[in-house]
Design an enzyme around this catalytic site. Sequence first.
Site, PDB file in Angstrom:
ATOM      1  N   ASP A 338       0.856  -1.175   0.000  1.00  0.00           N
ATOM      2  CA  ASP A 338       0.000   0.000   0.000  1.00  0.00           C
ATOM      3  C   ASP A 338       0.899   1.235   0.000  1.00  0.00           C
ATOM      4  O   ASP A 338       1.973   1.216   0.608  1.00  0.00           O
ATOM      5  CB  ASP A 338      -0.875  -0.007   1.253  1.00  0.00           C
ATOM      6  CG  ASP A 338      -1.895   1.114   1.255  1.00  0.00           C
ATOM      7  OD1 ASP A 338      -2.624   1.234   0.267  1.00  0.00           O
ATOM      8  OD2 ASP A 338      -1.953   1.856   2.246  1.00  0.00           O
ATOM      9  N   ASP A 626      -1.978  -0.628   6.014  1.00  0.00           N
ATOM     10  CA  ASP A 626      -2.254  -0.095   7.344  1.00  0.00           C
ATOM     11  C   ASP A 626      -3.708   0.267   7.561  1.00  0.00           C
ATOM     12  O   ASP A 626      -4.113   0.537   8.676  1.00  0.00           O
ATOM     13  CB  ASP A 626      -1.390   1.145   7.617  1.00  0.00           C
ATOM     14  CG  ASP A 626      -1.671   2.274   6.626  1.00  0.00           C
ATOM     15  OD1 ASP A 626      -2.409   2.035   5.652  1.00  0.00           O
ATOM     16  OD2 ASP A 626      -1.148   3.381   6.826  1.00  0.00           O
ATOM     17  N   ASP A 630      -7.269  -2.591   3.764  1.00  0.00           N
ATOM     18  CA  ASP A 630      -6.223  -3.572   3.442  1.00  0.00           C
ATOM     19  C   ASP A 630      -6.464  -4.937   4.074  1.00  0.00           C
ATOM     20  O   ASP A 630      -5.825  -5.915   3.690  1.00  0.00           O
ATOM     21  CB  ASP A 630      -4.854  -3.053   3.918  1.00  0.00           C
ATOM     22  CG  ASP A 630      -4.432  -1.793   3.200  1.00  0.00           C
ATOM     23  OD1 ASP A 630      -4.645  -1.723   1.984  1.00  0.00           O
ATOM     24  OD2 ASP A 630      -3.916  -0.880   3.856  1.00  0.00           O
TER      25      ASP A 630
END
Length: 892
Positions: A338, A626, A630
Amino acid sequence: MSEENKKEQLSQAFYAQEAQHVLEEMQTDANGLTNDEAQKRLSEYGPNELEEGKKKSMAQKFFEQFKDLMIIVLLAAAIISAVVSHEVVDSIIILAVVIINAIMGVVQEAKAEQAIEALREMSTPNANVLRNGHTVTIKSDELVPGDIVLLEAGDVVPADLRLLEASSLKIEEAALTGESVPVEKELTVIEGTDVGIGDRVNMAYSNSNVTYGRGKGVVVNTGMGTEVGKIAGMLASAQETETPLKRNLNELGKFLTIAIIIIAVIMFFVGTIFNNTSWVDMLLTSISLAVAAIPEGLPAIVTIILALGTQVMAKRNAVIRKLPAVETLGATDIIASDKTGTLTLNQMTVEKLYVNSKQHSASEDIPLDNMALKVMNFANDTKFGEEGNLIGDPTETALVQFGMDQGFHVRDLVNQEPRVADLPFDSDRKLMSTIHQQEDGRYLVAVKGAPDVLLGRTSKVLLDGQELPMTNEEKEKILFNNTDMAKQALRVLGMAYKYVDQVPENLESEIVENDLVFAGLVGMIDPERAEAADAVRLAKEAGIRPIMITGDHRDTAEAIAGRLGIIKPGDDDAVLTGAELNKMSEEEFAQKVAHYSVYARVSPEHKVRIVKAWQQEGKVVAMTGDGVNDAPSLKQADIGVGMGITGTEVSKGASDMVLADDNFATIVVAVEEGRKVFSNIQKAIQYLLAANLGEVLTLFLATLWGWDSLLPIHLLWINLVTDTFPAIALGMEPAEKDLMKHAPRGRSSNFFSGGVMSSIIYQGILEAATVLFVYWSAIQWPVHNTYDAIHADALTMAFATLGLMQLFHAFNVKSIHQSLFKVGAFRNKAFNWAILLSFALMLVIFIVPGLNDIFRVAHLDLYQWGIVLGASFAIIPVVEIVKAIQRAMGRK
């Protein structure tokens, strides 16, 4: 209302409908629901909270640990050992290992369930709603579809809303979309049915944060129907992937089971048919062989090696939640990361400033009387917290922080030149203005906003302290620098000002924000972490492909990826958006997945799809993240990597590993440790199975030839003393120097890959041949004269040789192919002590009075000990010669 109808209603694309139509659909109006109607709907839809998944009892979790084939084999060995062979000690050890493994498995599984718990606890405690036309505060779990919710800065959105009013409303949705910049909300109807969450500007989603302005919206989804609820559902239903370690142990268990059964059956028939041994004796001998062949300490040794790896990684800020994750890291082919908060800081930062017809880096000193610096701090609604922290829109706080870094003390200066009026930011005009009283009686109008709009309101430009007429040439130069910054994925704002004699009576944009003096441009970005680029380079050197997955815009994602080295700068073909991915079939995407290294504007479903596509290619995928969004992909990935500082409890709960420092570079450290752990497990397996193969062949051939066989107590002692301590110590071997120069071993590899199987076979044969040779030589050249004494000496020498030779052989497996002299024989202190301890325990039964009788060993003289030690040590030079030949053949 039926369940199907409710689901159909709550899944409609409300962002594509007029607000009035949505109110009609939800059977409500702008005054909200009545208390009676709200209570009726609460019983119909249920509370606005996330459902708790079905929990397994502790007993269920415990007994599920015994499904593993290797565990079944060990349990069978324990029963056989206790009932038939009467080896109670062996049975107790095996059962202890099995129970310890089961307890550790239950502990790890219990931790994983915290993911759903964390999701459930995220709901905001209160919400301001209209009931019976009046504003009331209720608990958020009492919200129902059709409620009218009031929002203001600082609120957490309590449910999914279709906005009815938005006054300068900005909502930060990073946890859902991955986009670090708050979204400016509008009431415009959005066309299309597959619009990404980040582009649904007329919607507000549960658990996002209001950073600016005010708003009002109608609840369209609650509980599990919200976007966060859908993620919770995906997380609960997602099946955890089988780790390479678990798969390899299962394969090893199957292999050992089949091999042991075949050898035991053959040995039984050979003994009874050809050697005329009674079937009872041969059954016991075959069972002894089976017990000897099973490396009963292997699960415990693997667990200990993994646990040692977790301790090392914890010291380097990689906290392991599930033991197999240590080894899985070493097999990683793909790191799908990410962007926001992982590769970047998740903190808007000023990077470029354009003043006086020149572009400057933010690190350069800017004069405190610079008007662009003054305007960006004055036309700003940032507030200071009690501890001096900045509160407000991230873009505005970044401007104030930049000013503070330059020594511009905005609080003091605003006190000297107080704000007397303002025009709040409006998404239609894309400008914000504040008016400040000056000491000379005049008023300063400070304006910031979109550069192209601002230029249309300017008549002059500030150059070197002089206000000069705005020329076409100067305007083109400003627009060129604006475009140049935008191509670098910077968010660009323009600064302008003017002085007036009095505050306008009508605070209208046409009056206040006109005839301005252009002061400069400022470019901001959520910058990449300082160590991220180096980590990407190291990952590539290790043969690992970094992939960026983000909810941010395409240009921003492409620019950050180029700066990090994930793609070549400007490589547009390597970037795919969520909308483009939606148009691809599974087959088409599977064919093209290797072309893309950056995915922009993606949803949680896209992330899972991307991870699965790589897994279908046979790749081992690590996914970092985070945010709440996700969690499903973290669970789907072979190894999920959460962020310890900025990560939500949801993402941490769904992860296999958590980075305590949020440092992307820590992943590379963890990968190296994972590779080392796998390599060390291979060494332990090579050592154990070569030893067990040597024992099996010794028993088998001795039986075949009618010789005396080693006794079960001999085999048990060797397995306990010479196997366990050196094998554990091999798990503490330091990493070999070229470990991170090899390509990832990937999903197809197993514990027998890389020459381990061939090494086990030839080294096991070598051990058996040596032991049998010592036995034969003791018979041929005896020290004593009687038959019983000669055979007692021969069996004792064979037993001593087998045990001591395994200890010498432990030095050989420090490296599969490298010379012992290159890797260092005594680098590992734990190994040195383990060998000494095992050596002492092996010799003690020959020295201590009374133990000789228990173990049925004879006293050997110096000549016989010389043969034993010489034969035992011989395995080192022989294996060194074989390794040298293998290396020479490999170079050719």
